[in-house]
Design an enzyme around this catalytic site. Structure first.
Site, PDB file in Angstrom:
ATOM      1  N   ASN A  96      -4.514   3.536   0.217  1.00  0.00           N
ATOM      2  CA  ASN A  96      -4.483   4.842   0.852  1.00  0.00           C
ATOM      3  C   ASN A  96      -5.795   5.199   1.330  1.00  0.00           C
ATOM      4  OD1 ASN A  96      -1.876   6.065   0.691  1.00  0.00           O
ATOM      5  ND2 ASN A  96      -2.457   5.758  -1.636  1.00  0.00           N
ATOM      6  N   ASP A 154       1.949  -1.724  -3.294  1.00  0.00           N
ATOM      7  CA  ASP A 154       0.794  -1.960  -4.508  1.00  0.00           C
ATOM      8  C   ASP A 154       1.391  -1.886  -5.937  1.00  0.00           C
ATOM      9  OD1 ASP A 154       1.316   0.863  -4.034  1.00  0.00           O
ATOM     10  OD2 ASP A 154      -0.384   1.349  -3.973  1.00  0.00           O
TER      11      ASP A 154
END
Length: 251
Positions: free
Chosen positions: A10, A102
């Site tokens: 992110n 992820d």
């Protein structure tokens, strides 16, 4: 020839290269607005044979990496998509298209590093994710919470008088800064401890793995001793890349 692994998260890109034996050769990281530093490091390295990645960032950032790989190495990046089974792990996430690559890679990396153990995998980054894996390899699912900085920002922007300021953790805070600091860290740590308790209630004896940039903020507040780990996503991608065919992902 080396293999390059990418964790496009992110807020940052983490990367590492490994040889055919699975040993790390080089690694680094870069903020989203500083991808040129990663590109410069890669230009100075021998071209990798293959590139594997996990991406939860904006599509435009992924496209930058795809363009670089095509232009400089003549190859496409193999971006991970969650699967129902891989490396002996059964994935019980109800809708795979909703699961972050992820998170799946981190579970696989944790399993590869600590085989045969029940695990709680807590990654404290932009968001806090807390996932549960049984000793016999069933990924049960997990939780997603706003991370440390997101919680602080939410209080500062959503209220008129609560500051986005540094504070200290106390049992009984007597200033607003300390009250916020203590409240946020306690809430995050308690969520991790809750998942440990849930696995224990199933009869498991889980090892707690703590990763991410804010791991050090939470370790001292946990009721369960934590094993600090780095780059579980990269380890998961490497475990998949070097796996025997029988243990590779199944659709």
């Amino acid at each position: 020839m080396s293999t390059l692994f990418l964790d496009l998260g992110n807020t940052r890109l983490k990367w590492a290269t490994a040889d055919t034996c699975g040993d790390w050769l080089a690694q680094g990281d870069a903020a989203h607005d500083q991808l040129d530093t990663a590109f410069a490091a890669w230009r100075a390295m021998p071209a990798p044979g293959t590139v594997h990645g996990a991406c939860v960032a904006a599509p435009a950032l992924r496209e930058q990496l795809d363009t670089f790989a095509t232009a400089h190495w003549g190859c496409k990046i193999d971006w991970l998509a969650p699967s129902r089974q891989a490396l002996g792990v059964e994935n019980r996430y109800r809708r795979l298209e909703q699961q972050g690559p992820d998170r799946w890679a981190a579970v696989l990396g944790a399993r590869a590093r600590f085989p045969g153990e029940a695990l709680v995998i807590a990654s404290a980054g932009t968001a806090l994710t807390v996932d549960a894996l049984t000793a016999d390899g069933v990924f049960l699912g997990g939780m997603i919470l706003p991370g440390y900085r997101l919680m602080k920002r939410a209080l500062a922007t959503g209220t008129a008088r609560l500051p986005d300021a540094e504070g200290r953790v106390h049992d009984y805070p007597t200033s607003t800064e300390d009250a916020i600091e203590t409240g946020i860290r306690t809430a995050l740590a308690a969520s991790i401890d809750a998942m440990v308790g849930r696995l224990q209630a199933r009869g498991e004896t889980p090892r707690l793995l703590l990763a991410g940039g804010d791991a050090s903020q939470l370790a001292a507040l946990l009721n369960t001793p934590a094993t600090l780990v780095d780059n579980l996503v990269l380890h998961g991608l490497a475990a998949l890349a070097f796996a025997q065919p029988a243990t590779r992902p199944a659709p």
